[in-house]
Design a protein around this motif. Structure first.
Motif, PDB file in Angstrom:
ATOM      1  N   GLN A   1     -13.134  -2.968   7.927  1.00 19.30           N
ATOM      2  CA  GLN A   1     -11.883  -3.137   8.448  1.00 19.30           C
ATOM      3  C   GLN A   1     -10.815  -2.314   7.433  1.00 19.30           C
ATOM      4  N   LEU A   2     -10.985  -2.562   6.219  1.00 19.20           N
ATOM      5  CA  LEU A   2     -10.042  -2.052   5.570  1.00 19.20           C
ATOM      6  C   LEU A   2     -10.284  -0.520   5.288  1.00 19.20           C
ATOM      7  N   ARG A   3     -11.563   0.027   5.243  1.00 22.22           N
ATOM      8  CA  ARG A   3     -11.812   1.478   5.410  1.00 22.22           C
ATOM      9  C   ARG A   3     -11.098   2.124   6.631  1.00 22.22           C
ATOM     10  N   GLN A   4     -11.110   1.612   7.712  1.00 19.46           N
ATOM     11  CA  GLN A   4     -10.501   1.832   8.911  1.00 19.46           C
ATOM     12  C   GLN A   4      -8.891   2.019   8.667  1.00 19.46           C
ATOM     13  N   VAL A   5      -8.155   0.949   7.988  1.00 16.83           N
ATOM     14  CA  VAL A   5      -6.954   0.879   7.497  1.00 16.83           C
ATOM     15  C   VAL A   5      -6.397   2.095   6.743  1.00 16.83           C
ATOM     16  N   LEU A   6      -7.292   2.434   5.747  1.00 12.01           N
ATOM     17  CA  LEU A   6      -7.226   3.539   5.053  1.00 12.01           C
ATOM     18  C   LEU A   6      -7.394   4.850   5.759  1.00 12.01           C
ATOM     19  N   ARG A   7      -8.443   4.979   6.392  1.00 12.62           N
ATOM     20  CA  ARG A   7      -8.451   6.195   7.086  1.00 12.62           C
ATOM     21  C   ARG A   7      -7.171   6.674   7.928  1.00 12.62           C
ATOM     22  N   ASP A   8      -6.765   5.356   8.804  1.00 10.56           N
ATOM     23  CA  ASP A   8      -5.662   5.696   9.618  1.00 10.56           C
ATOM     24  C   ASP A   8      -4.493   6.096   8.698  1.00 10.56           C
ATOM     25  N   ALA A   9      -4.282   5.791   7.250  1.00  3.93           N
ATOM     26  CA  ALA A   9      -3.395   6.371   6.538  1.00  3.93           C
ATOM     27  C   ALA A   9      -3.796   7.547   6.016  1.00  3.93           C
ATOM     28  N   GLY A  10      -4.735   7.938   6.335  1.00  7.01           N
ATOM     29  CA  GLY A  10      -5.168   9.579   5.584  1.00  7.01           C
ATOM     30  C   GLY A  10      -5.790   9.423   4.371  1.00  7.01           C
ATOM     31  N   ILE A  11      -6.362   8.017   3.939  1.00  6.88           N
ATOM     32  CA  ILE A  11      -7.016   8.140   2.855  1.00  6.88           C
ATOM     33  C   ILE A  11      -8.489   7.800   2.966  1.00  6.88           C
ATOM     34  N   ILE A  12      -9.303   8.727   2.433  1.00  5.16           N
ATOM     35  CA  ILE A  12     -10.787   8.807   2.885  1.00  5.16           C
ATOM     36  C   ILE A  12     -11.676   8.262   1.609  1.00  5.16           C
ATOM     37  N   ASN A  13     -11.290   8.578   0.470  1.00  5.52           N
ATOM     38  CA  ASN A  13     -12.177   8.382  -0.542  1.00  5.52           C
ATOM     39  C   ASN A  13     -11.726   7.316  -1.500  1.00  5.52           C
ATOM     40  N   ALA A  14     -10.979   6.433  -0.962  1.00  5.43           N
ATOM     41  CA  ALA A  14     -10.467   5.361  -1.852  1.00  5.43           C
ATOM     42  C   ALA A  14     -11.872   4.501  -2.310  1.00  5.43           C
ATOM     43  N   TYR A  15     -12.015   3.789  -3.373  1.00  5.49           N
ATOM     44  CA  TYR A  15     -12.866   2.991  -4.052  1.00  5.49           C
ATOM     45  C   TYR A  15     -12.691   1.550  -3.371  1.00  5.49           C
ATOM     46  N   VAL A  16     -13.486   0.862  -2.527  1.00  9.73           N
ATOM     47  CA  VAL A  16     -13.690  -0.157  -1.840  1.00  9.73           C
ATOM     48  C   VAL A  16     -14.942  -1.121  -2.313  1.00  9.73           C
ATOM     49  N   GLY A  17     -14.802  -2.201  -3.055  1.00 14.09           N
ATOM     50  CA  GLY A  17     -15.760  -3.209  -3.520  1.00 14.09           C
ATOM     51  C   GLY A  17     -15.771  -4.304  -2.777  1.00 14.09           C
TER      52      GLY A  17
END
Length: 216
Positions: A184-200
């Protein structure tokens, strides 16, 4: 470690920053905070520069599973009325470091414990952090008070307070409780144009109580 409800992230990412409670206004989609605690932080004066009140700062804890998160998890478990009901599972950690804050020349103040407690001390001196914060306690999984030390919970609530706002380019990464929340968080980040954030995925950073769960 700053945590917020995942529903708040789109607005935070769009703004590119975290902002202090006194400035957040209607941008907070889901408020997980206690009204009484927020009121006390709006009244508590910060006794060293840049001054103001605690609610003028963006708060960060030094360790996961804080007493505040425990209260949120227990309110959910117990179905406590007139409180945020969703528990800690939807909360997302935004993780940075004191070194990054200091290097960015942001104005900050550190506390040695719960900012609402009268005996809590504050400092804006980086060398003071070595003694101000109880670092061994930050590394412990259990922070409750003991007969020999009735101040553990207060000290575990020590904070780094960043004045007014915190730019997201100082974030090292994000943490969530489950694989589903990661997706879910990765989708939120993608929607904001953030692709390579570290998510643990860090289940041990959470309590995760179910409704009416009894602790053994």
């Amino acid at each position: 470690m700053h945590f917020t409800h995942i529903h708040n992230l789109p607005a935070i990412l769009a703004a590119g920053r975290l902002v202090a409670d006194n400035a957040v206004g209607e941008r907070l989609a889901t408020d997980v905070g206690s009204a009484a605690i927020k009121a006390s932080r709006r009244a508590r004066q910060v006794p060293c520069p840049p001054g103001g009140v605690v609610a003028d700062f963006v708060p960060f804890y030094y360790a996961p599973r804080s007493p505040m998160m425990y209260r949120i998890a227990c309110d959910h478990r117990d179905g406590k009325p007139n409180c945020y009901p969703g528990g800690d599972d939807p909360l997302v950690y935004l993780v940075s470091s004191v070194d990054r804050v200091h290097a960015a020349r942001l104005s900050w103040v550190a506390s040695d414990g719960n900012c609402a407690a009268a005996l809590t001390s504050f400092s804006n001196s980086l060398p003071d952090l070595a003694e101000l914060v109880d670092w061994p306690l930050m590394r412990e999984g259990v922070w409750k008070n003991t007969p020999d030390d009735q101040d553990r919970m207060r000290r575990r609530m020590a904070e780094l307070l960043v004045h007014r706002e915190f730019p997201l380019d100082l974030i090292l990464g994000y943490a969530v409780r489950t694989q589903a929340r990661e997706e879910q968080l990765r989708q939120v980040l993608r929607d904001a144009g953030i692709i390579n954030a570290y998510v643990g995925v860090r289940p041990d950073w959470y309590y995760g109580f179910g409704r009416r769960e009894v602790q053994g």
